[in-house]
Design an enzyme around this catalytic site. Structure first.
Site, mmCIF file in Angstrom:
data_model
loop_
_atom_site.group_PDB
_atom_site.id
_atom_site.type_symbol
_atom_site.label_atom_id
_atom_site.label_comp_id
_atom_site.label_asym_id
_atom_site.label_seq_id
_atom_site.Cartn_x
_atom_site.Cartn_y
_atom_site.Cartn_z
ATOM 1 N N SER A 20 0.826 -1.211 0.000
ATOM 2 C CA SER A 20 0.000 0.000 0.000
ATOM 3 C C SER A 20 0.860 1.261 0.000
ATOM 4 O O SER A 20 0.339 2.371 -0.083
ATOM 5 C CB SER A 20 -0.922 0.014 1.224
ATOM 6 O OG SER A 20 -0.168 -0.103 2.419
ATOM 7 N N ASN A 107 -2.464 -1.676 13.051
ATOM 8 C CA ASN A 107 -3.924 -1.523 12.985
ATOM 9 C C ASN A 107 -4.409 -0.246 13.674
ATOM 10 O O ASN A 107 -5.263 0.467 13.146
ATOM 11 C CB ASN A 107 -4.621 -2.743 13.611
ATOM 12 C CG ASN A 107 -4.316 -4.023 12.850
ATOM 13 O OD1 ASN A 107 -3.677 -3.978 11.801
ATOM 14 N ND2 ASN A 107 -4.760 -5.147 13.366
ATOM 15 N N THR A 152 -38.501 26.135 -13.302
ATOM 16 C CA THR A 152 -38.710 24.804 -12.733
ATOM 17 C C THR A 152 -38.921 23.898 -13.929
ATOM 18 O O THR A 152 -39.449 24.345 -14.966
ATOM 19 C CB THR A 152 -39.941 24.737 -11.803
ATOM 20 O OG1 THR A 152 -41.092 25.135 -12.560
ATOM 21 C CG2 THR A 152 -39.789 25.660 -10.593
ATOM 22 N N HIS A 153 -38.486 22.655 -13.817
ATOM 23 C CA HIS A 153 -38.552 21.714 -14.939
ATOM 24 C C HIS A 153 -37.810 22.264 -16.169
ATOM 25 O O HIS A 153 -38.147 21.946 -17.311
ATOM 26 C CB HIS A 153 -39.998 21.376 -15.323
ATOM 27 C CG HIS A 153 -40.873 21.038 -14.156
ATOM 28 N ND1 HIS A 153 -41.088 19.753 -13.728
ATOM 29 C CD2 HIS A 153 -41.549 21.839 -13.277
ATOM 30 C CE1 HIS A 153 -41.882 19.756 -12.663
ATOM 31 N NE2 HIS A 153 -42.165 21.021 -12.360
ATOM 32 N N SER A 274 -12.827 23.522 -29.927
ATOM 33 C CA SER A 274 -13.083 22.257 -30.613
ATOM 34 C C SER A 274 -11.953 22.016 -31.603
ATOM 35 O O SER A 274 -11.455 22.953 -32.226
ATOM 36 C CB SER A 274 -14.419 22.342 -31.349
ATOM 37 O OG SER A 274 -14.468 21.381 -32.381
ATOM 38 N N ASN A 282 -16.240 25.786 -25.551
ATOM 39 C CA ASN A 282 -16.904 24.754 -24.755
ATOM 40 C C ASN A 282 -16.653 24.931 -23.259
ATOM 41 O O ASN A 282 -15.608 25.417 -22.846
ATOM 42 C CB ASN A 282 -16.430 23.367 -25.193
ATOM 43 C CG ASN A 282 -16.884 23.022 -26.605
ATOM 44 O OD1 ASN A 282 -17.910 23.519 -27.071
ATOM 45 N ND2 ASN A 282 -16.114 22.201 -27.282
ATOM 46 N N TYR A 314 -10.069 -5.368 13.050
ATOM 47 C CA TYR A 314 -9.347 -5.038 11.823
ATOM 48 C C TYR A 314 -9.340 -6.204 10.843
ATOM 49 O O TYR A 314 -9.114 -7.347 11.224
ATOM 50 C CB TYR A 314 -7.888 -4.651 12.143
ATOM 51 C CG TYR A 314 -7.137 -4.284 10.868
ATOM 52 C CD1 TYR A 314 -7.250 -3.009 10.321
ATOM 53 C CD2 TYR A 314 -6.379 -5.234 10.185
ATOM 54 C CE1 TYR A 314 -6.623 -2.683 9.134
ATOM 55 C CE2 TYR A 314 -5.744 -4.912 8.996
ATOM 56 C CZ TYR A 314 -5.868 -3.633 8.470
ATOM 57 O OH TYR A 314 -5.248 -3.329 7.293
ATOM 58 N N GLN A 319 -7.719 -1.712 4.139
ATOM 59 C CA GLN A 319 -6.718 -0.980 3.355
ATOM 60 C C GLN A 319 -7.362 -0.336 2.120
ATOM 61 O O GLN A 319 -6.842 0.629 1.575
ATOM 62 C CB GLN A 319 -5.604 -1.953 2.933
ATOM 63 C CG GLN A 319 -4.482 -1.313 2.151
ATOM 64 C CD GLN A 319 -3.292 -2.263 2.028
ATOM 65 O OE1 GLN A 319 -2.708 -2.662 3.016
ATOM 66 N NE2 GLN A 319 -2.958 -2.639 0.798
ATOM 67 N N LYS A 322 -8.354 3.779 1.548
ATOM 68 C CA LYS A 322 -7.536 4.971 1.275
ATOM 69 C C LYS A 322 -7.674 5.538 -0.130
ATOM 70 O O LYS A 322 -7.829 6.747 -0.306
ATOM 71 C CB LYS A 322 -6.068 4.656 1.584
ATOM 72 C CG LYS A 322 -5.787 4.704 3.066
ATOM 73 C CD LYS A 322 -4.440 4.152 3.375
ATOM 74 C CE LYS A 322 -4.458 3.098 4.458
ATOM 75 N NZ LYS A 322 -5.638 2.266 4.631
HETATM 76 N N1 ARG Z 1 -1.782 -1.080 5.133
HETATM 77 C C1 ARG Z 1 -2.701 -1.393 6.172
HETATM 78 C C2 ARG Z 1 -3.984 -0.626 5.977
HETATM 79 O O1 ARG Z 1 -3.996 0.263 5.212
HETATM 80 C C3 ARG Z 1 -2.135 -1.011 7.499
HETATM 81 C C4 ARG Z 1 -2.453 -1.982 8.581
HETATM 82 C C5 ARG Z 1 -1.910 -3.303 8.219
HETATM 83 N N2 ARG Z 1 -2.126 -4.208 9.243
HETATM 84 C C6 ARG Z 1 -1.883 -5.485 9.086
HETATM 85 N N3 ARG Z 1 -2.083 -6.237 10.072
HETATM 86 N N4 ARG Z 1 -1.476 -5.981 7.951
HETATM 87 O O2 ARG Z 1 -5.001 -0.909 6.549
#
Ligand code: ARG
Length: 456
Positions: A20, A107, A152-153, A274, A282, A314, A319, A322
């Site tokens: 990650s 975690n 409206t509409h 264009s 545009n 967890y 993961q 993100k």
């Molecule tokens: N990369 C993990 C996440 O984004 C971090 C925690 C990882 N924990 C683990 N036990 N592998 O959630």
């Protein structure tokens, strides 16, 4: 991390699949701030010596600067930012670095990092919202007397002030601002000390950590703390709704800048040409903003779907929180900046709007309300004017008085006064309605709101 339990490296493809760090590296500031607070708690508990604490602090700050300079080498084989930073620290300062992860798990660490990130970015997005509100307010003030047809509409309905229309967008953006603010209450909970899921036999002063990191509350259940991503889901919702609002603003602008409407013209620097048709100008910025809303809604649905089947505590699935969050934050922040510039640069054609607003048909409801004031029940008045509209062979305000009288004897000589658009607006004095006096008060109120929020 694999040294004890495993006899060899993970397969390359498995490493690649699970790393990650390629995206979570951007949390490094928060990760380091969290580690500094954690180290202080370790020192307070006597787990590390004051000297070791100083070494850790020095080492982490050096790493932070290295990352800031773009010189830190992130290693995907170390999986995530936590292991990258820890490994660099340990190779830099040795034994003390190896003690840092005492009574902590990735975690609770990632939960902390993401909360600090979400808190900071909440402020950034709020700032962007204020900027766009300011841009809209400036245009509203510059055209405070301009009248336009309200729709409206997407059909011409009743006259309004152009400023009233722009202020409608300020209201929506204000709710977005408040919604983000509300979310802070749930973001601002400090999870460190939850460990992997069950705390630790080494008990640290969580309050000390929370105070150092500016968290007003501690999480109250370690299982929940490592598995809770509600604050991410909430933020994704807030961002998706901002996207929806920006999309609707964009749609207004796209309509206004068509030849058919002709209410506004985009500045050259916020419009595109264009490749084929030389005459085209545009509104791609508005269209892209409208289009990107799909991604914002998708990111929310993606996270909710990830969370749905997870057992308590967890799971690595988390993961997946993100990339949607990063993407939505980046997309919304960029859209807010672009739309602010686009709005500020738009030329507004007051005369074109006024001409459209002077369509007497827009006062058909006023005519019915005139009859109501003369004593006719509204349903009947609606019917009378409806028939006039249906049968008229001329504009509504040109119908001969005798013809009006044939339709209803409630019409009197003063009916001519109905057909004055500006007067019609003046009468709309209920709170929230677009009388020029009300709009002036609102413009003033917004100016104060946005001036007192210059820093936010
Ligand atoms: N990369 C993990 C996440 O984004 C971090 C925690 C990882 N924990 C683990 N036990 N592998 O959630």
């Amino acid at each position: 991390m694999r040294h004890g339990r495993f006899s060899g490296e993970a397969a390359k493809i498995a490493q690649h699949y699970s790393e990650s760090v390629s995206f979570d590296w951007r949390l490094y500031r928060y990760d380091i701030a969290g580690s500094l607070a954690h180290a202080a708690a370790l020192a307070a508990a006597g787990i590390i010596s004051p000297n070791e604490l100083a070494e850790i602090e020095h080492g982490l700050r050096a790493i932070e600067e290295e990352i800031n300079r773009g010189e830190f080498v992130w290693k995907p084989e170390l999986e995530d930012l936590h292991m990258n930073i820890e490994s660099s620290l340990t190779s830099g300062i040795g034994a003390a670095g190896a003690k840092l992860h005492t009574a902590r798990s990735r975690n609770d660490q990632i939960a902390l990092d993401l909360r600090m990130f979400a808190r900071f970015e909440t402020g950034e997005v709020q700032h962007g919202l204020r900027e766009l509100q300011r841009a809209l307010l400036e245009v509203a003030e510059a055209h405070r007397d301009a009248i336009m047809p309200g729709y409206t509409h997407t059909q011409r309905a009743q006259p309004i002030l152009f400023a009233h229309h722009l202020l409608a967008h300020l209201e929506a953006l204000e709710r977005d601002h408040a919604r983000l603010q509300d979310g802070l209450a749930r973001i601002n909970v400090m999870p460190l000390g939850s460990g992997a899921l069950a705390g630790s036999t080494i008990v640290l002063d969580r309050q000390l950590i929370a105070d150092r990191l500016g968290f007003p509350a501690l999480s109250r259940n370690s299982l929940d703390a490592v598995g809770d991503r509600d604050f991410v889901a909430e933020m994704l919702f807030a961002l998706a709704l901002i996207g929806v609002h920006l999309s609707r603003l964009s749609e207004d602008i796209i309509l206004w800048t068509t030849t058919e409407f002709g209410f506004a013209t985009l500045s050259d620097d916020y419009s595109t040409g264009s490749s084929l048709m030389p005459q085209k100008k545009n509104s791609d910025m508005a269209e892209l903003t409208r289009g990107r809303t799909g991604r914002l809604v998708g990111n929310l649905v993606a996270l909710l779907t990830t969370l749905k089947g997870l057992p308590t505590s967890y799971q690595r699935d988390l993961q997946e929180d993100k990339e949607p969050l990063f993407d939505s934050i980046d997309a919304v922040k960029a859209a807010l900046v672009v739309l602010s510039g686009l709005v500020r640069g738009m030329a507004i054609h007051d005369a074109v709007m006024e001409k459209a607003a002077c369509d007497p048909m827009l006062l058909a409801t006023d005519l019915a309300e005139y009859l109501v004031r003369k004593g006719l029940p509204f349903r009947e008045a609606h019917d009378v004017v409806g028939r006039l509209v249906r049968d008229a062979s001329c504009a509504l305000d040109q119908i001969p008085f005798e013809r009006l009288r044939e339709t209803s004897y409630f019409f009197e000589a003063d009916v001519a006064e109905v057909f004055n658009v500006r007067q019609s607006l003046v009468r709309r004095t209920a709170p929230g309605a677009p009388s020029p006096a009300n709009v002036a008060v609102e413009l003033e109120r917004w100016r104060n709101v946005l001036a007192s929020n210059l820093s936010s």
